[in-house]
Design a protein around this motif. Structure first.
Motif, PDB file in Angstrom:
ATOM      1  N   ARG A  72       1.249  -1.182  -0.208  1.00  0.00           N
ATOM      2  CA  ARG A  72      -0.219  -0.039  -0.295  1.00  0.00           C
ATOM      3  C   ARG A  72       0.687   0.989  -0.268  1.00  0.00           C
ATOM      4  O   ARG A  72       1.679   1.015   0.488  1.00  0.00           O
TER       5      ARG A  72
ATOM      6  N   LYS B 156      -6.454  10.834  -3.342  1.00  0.00           N
ATOM      7  CA  LYS B 156      -7.274  10.101  -3.628  1.00  0.00           C
ATOM      8  C   LYS B 156      -6.436  10.020  -5.551  1.00  0.00           C
ATOM      9  O   LYS B 156      -7.208   8.975  -6.212  1.00  0.00           O
TER      10      LYS B 156
ATOM     11  N   ARG C 274      -4.822   3.830  -5.628  1.00  0.00           N
ATOM     12  CA  ARG C 274      -3.822   3.289  -4.864  1.00  0.00           C
ATOM     13  C   ARG C 274      -4.306   2.573  -3.487  1.00  0.00           C
ATOM     14  O   ARG C 274      -4.914   3.710  -2.862  1.00  0.00           O
ATOM     15  N   PRO C 275      -4.442   1.737  -2.457  1.00  0.00           N
ATOM     16  CA  PRO C 275      -4.754   1.333  -1.375  1.00  0.00           C
ATOM     17  C   PRO C 275      -3.472   2.098  -0.765  1.00  0.00           C
ATOM     18  O   PRO C 275      -2.532   2.451  -1.098  1.00  0.00           O
TER      19      PRO C 275
ATOM     20  N   SER D 264     -12.092   7.857   7.009  1.00  0.00           N
ATOM     21  CA  SER D 264     -12.630   6.615   6.981  1.00  0.00           C
ATOM     22  C   SER D 264     -14.330   6.794   6.368  1.00  0.00           C
ATOM     23  O   SER D 264     -14.920   6.628   5.012  1.00  0.00           O
TER      24      SER D 264
ATOM     25  N   GLY E  60     -14.938   5.164   0.696  1.00  0.00           N
ATOM     26  CA  GLY E  60     -14.770   4.457  -0.966  1.00  0.00           C
ATOM     27  C   GLY E  60     -14.124   4.124  -1.391  1.00  0.00           C
ATOM     28  O   GLY E  60     -14.175   3.363  -1.788  1.00  0.00           O
ATOM     29  N   CYS E  61     -12.665   4.384  -0.239  1.00  0.00           N
ATOM     30  CA  CYS E  61     -11.363   4.228  -0.958  1.00  0.00           C
ATOM     31  C   CYS E  61     -10.988   3.120  -0.113  1.00  0.00           C
ATOM     32  O   CYS E  61     -11.812   2.483   0.835  1.00  0.00           O
ATOM     33  N   ASP E  62      -9.947   2.283  -0.131  1.00  0.00           N
ATOM     34  CA  ASP E  62      -9.627   1.300  -0.104  1.00  0.00           C
ATOM     35  C   ASP E  62      -8.208   1.842   1.287  1.00  0.00           C
ATOM     36  O   ASP E  62      -6.839   1.767   0.479  1.00  0.00           O
ATOM     37  N   ILE E  63      -8.367   2.150   2.443  1.00  0.00           N
ATOM     38  CA  ILE E  63      -8.044   2.497   2.667  1.00  0.00           C
ATOM     39  C   ILE E  63      -7.566   1.423   4.373  1.00  0.00           C
ATOM     40  O   ILE E  63      -8.414   0.302   4.793  1.00  0.00           O
ATOM     41  N   ALA E  64      -6.377   2.160   5.434  1.00  0.00           N
ATOM     42  CA  ALA E  64      -6.856   0.931   6.322  1.00  0.00           C
ATOM     43  C   ALA E  64      -5.888   1.368   7.267  1.00  0.00           C
ATOM     44  O   ALA E  64      -5.055   2.690   7.229  1.00  0.00           O
TER      45      ALA E  64
END
Length: 249
Positions: free
Chosen positions: A112, A156, A160-161, A177, A183-187
């Motif tokens: 990521r 954004k 990419r994550p 969040s 709607g995005c790939d976040i961690a």
């Protein structure tokens, strides 16, 4: 090669000794405290404890790595003064490791985008945008002080994550969040990786040292990115005094 690493750039105080043994970097010792005490109370006692526990002769180290900012103005000054004092006394070079690069290095190996965020207050975060290319930490956007909204737009656009870490996460996790990155790939990094660690600073410093990226203790200066609150208030006061003087003329 043996590196003494210090990080007091934020709420965490951390000291580590990292050695390069062949192709492997080994953390010999690390002492990290995230508690409500000033770094002036903790940093040197932590270092002293590591020296005693590992029977370390400080004359045997090859360099001193310090998390050089951005971050807490007071914390950076304490870390800088400690590193400079040791460097001058021991006649050892200082390895200047940007705080956010050291923090990003906690997540070595992730695929990521790595985005450390430190709460800079006044609606801003200290941040940078990074990725790993094999063993190498690549800078996609260098350290900066920006609003969390501006950071979200930058991330954004990369499609990419992303993984976030740092003391800005508790402040901005919900808004990231639910609004900015919805709607995005976040961690978000787990507890063992989400704050400053001197072992990461030391491991990265070994790479810098081997690349010739080090200097003398006398040359070292922290990277504040912004002026301090005291400097800002003084400038605002001087502007008011100038305006008052102009109005009285």
């Amino acid at each position: 090669m043996r590196i003494l690493a210090l990080d007091s750039s934020g709420l965490v105080a951390s000291v580590a000794v990292v050695e390069q043994k062949g192709k492997e970097a080994v953390t010999v010792a690390e002492y990290t405290v995230n508690y409500k005490k000033t770094h002036s109370q903790t940093l040197l006692p932590m270092l002293d404890e590591i020296v005693k526990m590992t029977e370390l002769d400080l004359n045997d180290i090859d360099g001193i790595a310090v998390a050089a900012g951005p971050g807490s103005f007071t914390g950076l000054r304490i870390g800088s003064a400690t590193a400079k004092g040791l460097g001058l006394a021991l006649e050892k070079p200082l390895i200047h490791v940007p705080t956010l690069e050291g923090l990003a290095y906690n997540l070595w190996g992730t695929r990521r985008i790595v985005c450390p965020i430190l709460d800079a207050r006044r609606g801003q975060v200290y941040t940078g945008i990074y990725e790993f290319d094999g063993d190498v930490l690549r800078i996609l956007e260098d350290q900066m002080a920006v609003s969390i909204e501006e950071l979200g737009e930058k991330l954004k656009s990369r499609l990419r994550p992303v993984v976030f870490l740092g003391d800005g996460v508790p402040v901005y996790r919900d808004v990231l969040s639910e609004q900015i990155m919805a709607g995005c790939d976040i961690a978000f990094a787990p507890a063992n990786m989400n704050r400053q660690r001197a072992a990461s600073v030391g491991s990265l410093a070994i790479q810098y040292y081997e690349a010739g990226k080090f200097g003398t203790a006398a040359e070292h200066r922290p990277d504040y990115l912004r002026v301090s609150q005291a400097e800002r208030e003084r400038a605002e006061r001087e502007e008011r005094e100038k305006a008052q003087l102009k109005n009285s003329e």
